[in-house]
Enzyme design. Sequence first.
Site, PDB file in Angstrom:
ATOM      1  N   GLU A  30       0.573  -0.786  -0.431  1.00 34.74           N
ATOM      2  CA  GLU A  30      -0.195  -0.256  -0.235  1.00 34.74           C
ATOM      3  C   GLU A  30       1.153   0.796   0.103  1.00 34.74           C
ATOM      4  OE1 GLU A  30      -2.767   0.186   2.893  1.00 34.74           O
ATOM      5  OE2 GLU A  30      -3.697   2.384   2.072  1.00 34.74           O
ATOM      6  N   GLY A  62       3.044   2.505  10.477  1.00 37.60           N
ATOM      7  CA  GLY A  62       2.997   1.744  11.865  1.00 37.60           C
ATOM      8  C   GLY A  62       2.992  -0.035  11.509  1.00 37.60           C
ATOM      9  N   ALA A  63       2.240  -0.093  11.041  1.00 38.69           N
ATOM     10  CA  ALA A  63       1.985  -1.521  10.459  1.00 38.69           C
ATOM     11  C   ALA A  63       0.840  -1.738   9.193  1.00 38.69           C
ATOM     12  CB  ALA A  63       0.868  -2.316  11.794  1.00 38.69           C
ATOM     13  N   GLU A 117      -2.125  -4.217   7.152  1.00 35.90           N
ATOM     14  CA  GLU A 117      -2.849  -4.269   7.885  1.00 35.90           C
ATOM     15  C   GLU A 117      -3.835  -6.298   6.136  1.00 35.90           C
ATOM     16  OE1 GLU A 117      -4.182  -1.652   6.771  1.00 35.90           O
ATOM     17  OE2 GLU A 117      -5.543  -1.745   5.214  1.00 35.90           O
ATOM     18  N   ASN A 118      -2.403  -6.903   5.650  1.00 34.60           N
ATOM     19  CA  ASN A 118      -2.434  -7.328   3.960  1.00 34.60           C
ATOM     20  C   ASN A 118      -3.168  -8.910   4.633  1.00 34.60           C
ATOM     21  OD1 ASN A 118       0.031  -5.780   2.941  1.00 34.60           O
ATOM     22  ND2 ASN A 118       1.678  -6.895   4.500  1.00 34.60           N
ATOM     23  N   HIS A 142      -6.562  -2.544  15.228  1.00 34.69           N
ATOM     24  CA  HIS A 142      -6.840  -1.624  14.251  1.00 34.69           C
ATOM     25  C   HIS A 142      -6.514  -2.196  12.523  1.00 34.69           C
ATOM     26  CE1 HIS A 142      -6.392   2.191  11.147  1.00 34.69           C
ATOM     27  NE2 HIS A 142      -5.921   1.052  10.802  1.00 34.69           N
ATOM     28  N   GLU A 143      -5.218  -2.888  12.426  1.00 35.29           N
ATOM     29  CA  GLU A 143      -5.125  -3.814  11.235  1.00 35.29           C
ATOM     30  C   GLU A 143      -5.953  -4.662  11.636  1.00 35.29           C
ATOM     31  OE1 GLU A 143      -3.213  -1.992   9.529  1.00 35.29           O
ATOM     32  OE2 GLU A 143      -2.388  -1.105  11.230  1.00 35.29           O
ATOM     33  N   HIS A 196      -9.506  -3.910   9.988  1.00 36.42           N
ATOM     34  CA  HIS A 196      -9.381  -3.811   8.360  1.00 36.42           C
ATOM     35  C   HIS A 196      -9.361  -5.275   8.409  1.00 36.42           C
ATOM     36  CE1 HIS A 196      -7.787  -0.187   7.754  1.00 36.42           C
ATOM     37  NE2 HIS A 196      -7.144  -0.281   8.363  1.00 36.42           N
TER      38      HIS A 196
HETATM   39 ZN   LIG Z   1      -5.167   1.572   9.100  1.00 37.01          ZN
END
Ligand SMILES: [Zn+2]
Length: 878
Positions: A127, A268-269, A271-272, A304-305, A308
């Site tokens: 992303e 930060g991270a 979400e794959n 959060h991830e 997603h």
């Molecule tokens: Zn996000």
Amino acid sequence: MRTETPPTVRLADYRPSDHLIDRVELDVRLDPRDTRVTATLALRPNPAGRADAPLVLDGDDLTLLGLALDGEVLAPEAYRADASGLTLPDCPQRAFTLRIETRLDPTANTKLMGLYRSSGVYCTQCEADGFRRITYFLDRPDVLSVYTTRIEADRESAPVLLGNGNPVEAGEIPGTGRHYAVWHDPLPKPAYLFALVGGRLDRVTKRFTTMEGRDVALAVYVEPGKADRAAYALDAVERSMIWDEQAFGRAYDLDVFNVVAVSDFNMGAMENKGLNIFNDKYVLASPETATDVDYAAIEAIIAHEYFHNWSGNRVTCRDWFQLCLKEGLTVFRDQEFSSDMRSRAVHRIGEVRTLRARQFPEDAGPLAHPVRPKQYAEINNFYTATVYEKGAEIVRMLRTLIGEAAFRAGMDRYFADNDGRAATVEDFLKAFEAVTGRDLTRFAEWYECPGTPRVAVSGHYDAAARTYRLDFRQTRPGAGADAPPLIIPISLGLVGPDGPLDQATSDRVEDGVFVLDAAEDSLTFTNVAAEPVPSLFRGFSAPVRVEISLDDAARLTLLRHDPDSFNRWEAAQRIATGLITAQVRGTTTEAAGAERFVAALGAFLDAEALRDPAFAAQVLALPSEGDIADEIGQAIDPDAIFRARRDLRRRLGAGLRDRLLTLRETLAEPAGAAFSPDAASAGRRALRNAALDLIAAADPAAGIALAQEQIAAATNMTDRLAALSTLALLPGTARETALAAFAERYASEPLVLDKWFAIQATIPEDGTIERIRQLREHPAFAMTNPNRVRALIGSFSLANPTQFNRLDGAGYDLVAETILALDGTNPQVAARLMTAFGPWRRLEAERRSLAEAALRRIAATPSLSRDVTDIGTRSLAG
Ligand SMILES: [Zn+2]
């Protein structure tokens, strides 16, 4: 600008892709310098696209090795290929397969986009448009495909091979020392959610059964030897899964869920699908290395991830203009999760602190943009506080307007109607219109307008009639006279000298909420027994600036009696802001106001500190220098703000000293108590450390002694770091000795040394720039690692206003030279650093011209990246 202005992409120009890719088969043969990727794409014309269109695939920095269509090698004249794209002018107007072979050098990939190596681990970040750095592709979020990925690597250096979806096959390649794994993701997804990992990693695991009965293998992978620091993250994954089932009815949909921590990561991270890749800062935690704030951030970002998976992955974005559709919504979801896991009131205060510190200044400066931007030159520059945090506030307002039950029904409808689709903000709102029957067209304006709205309020009490009238007027900065008014939910109530005036009512207030939907409006409360103080925007019910003239006595009434915790905290913040800004403006003539504030905080602490230490710590924390600057708004003088704020801290420390010392004693953990990162324990530590900070502000000698004592006795990083931060503000040998000892103790802990870098970068003293120049040479510092750069240079530019904004321009020079040094290797991080110059126009004249000169110097440098060029162009525009 010497660099060519990047082309602008406009929302209004959106059209569907001319082709679709139903299936992708990837064969990735990993090698540190010579990775080979063979992509087999099942393509077909998109019925919604143009007929007879050529096939145009995106690429970035790619080397094409081979190309075949339906198994036939393509003649060179049948296509055009270069590093940035692949075009088939006369592609078949039917379904066909394209086989593309590319060569990558993961070791040379310093942009950390696409496939790269981090400390020997192969990983990806796709992303927003990193997949085009792996193979030529229709790299846009509205092209959804089913992926099967075969990953092959050297067994010794990459025993772990992970992909999206479920594992289907693995084995050795005899006689080569290599092995492979095949992963299949049954759910169609856009390319930005693709991921793979290969490397030597340790892991912790757990099993989880979803509410639908699916048995899921959970794992968190970390660098070898660090598995003992992954337990908290793994636990947070499980709690997130349970919460999303209970709060939103969303269950997980694959047989495995993997989280991998890597040390070099731009964000930060990520979400794959089924394979979240994290900056290790947001996974690794132990009491010895992580603070309470770190634990809370890990919990929030893991959640959060994971969230997603539905808001972003199952329902994705049609185009990048809709980024808030997944980010604003998912931030709202993670905020609700954290509020349920911790204290809701304290968490809300933290959310608003973040919004005001990051989003308000962004919205007041040259980088302001709508939550759904209308155009962009570089999408990587739109992962902003506006899209994320203000985006979340819009979702929160929607829930306030329609109520909890309708909100949940609307979310169910949104997921049901859009599952497997690439959606828009309109699709989101349509779901809530369907379940409520309301027209949300006007509410949608929140997505379109930049700038923070202002709401001016005045109150009028009629003692004879026992009525109280509130007049509201809303304005939008920079909006024309014909701009439609926003729909603003105002959660409110009245407070009297002895408590809330519950018997006062207004027929325009429903469930405690008044909806301001006109430019001007009034409402009247009846049965108001005494002149009240209005408590407005309870829980910060809308992201606006409120203008109301309340004196400190009225605000103290709110601090004492408002049933809304957020507004109690806000009352103390407003009083402190008033005292500090008055001194900055030179309008203050007497110290009595400050003394009344000190006395009120003393009474507050006596009554409540032990009942809710976390909340008390928030009330004691003065608005930041940035908050004050944002309040002043123009001709900002950071030195004057620093001095005024320091003076108020000294007054509080002196006036509350005995109470603060007693609180430190009372709240101390009993010797030998085990560390727990839970919210209540963290709250006690927060209040003890807030007390230390204020005591030291008033009495440096006492502060040094207490801080040294605390460091010696500390059993956890929270207390050790808080004491070190206190010492950092007190020049002298005690500080230098403590800093040296800390560096020695954590010499092999890069994430802890980041804290050490950051503390030194934010010392508000003249010597700090020289200190930073020396720290840049420290063996633990590396320009190639985004966490190190953010710790040393990012902290300096964002959290050391007096030194960044020095009158000799040395602060701007330091940051400018870092941006230029970084731009060639990692433009995303360079551009992010550059946003620190955002508020430059609001500075006083001398600093403003120095900051502008630094910006122009950067912008005039040849061969800048698109990322930095874009920030430069927008910062200097107008
Ligand atoms: Zn996000």
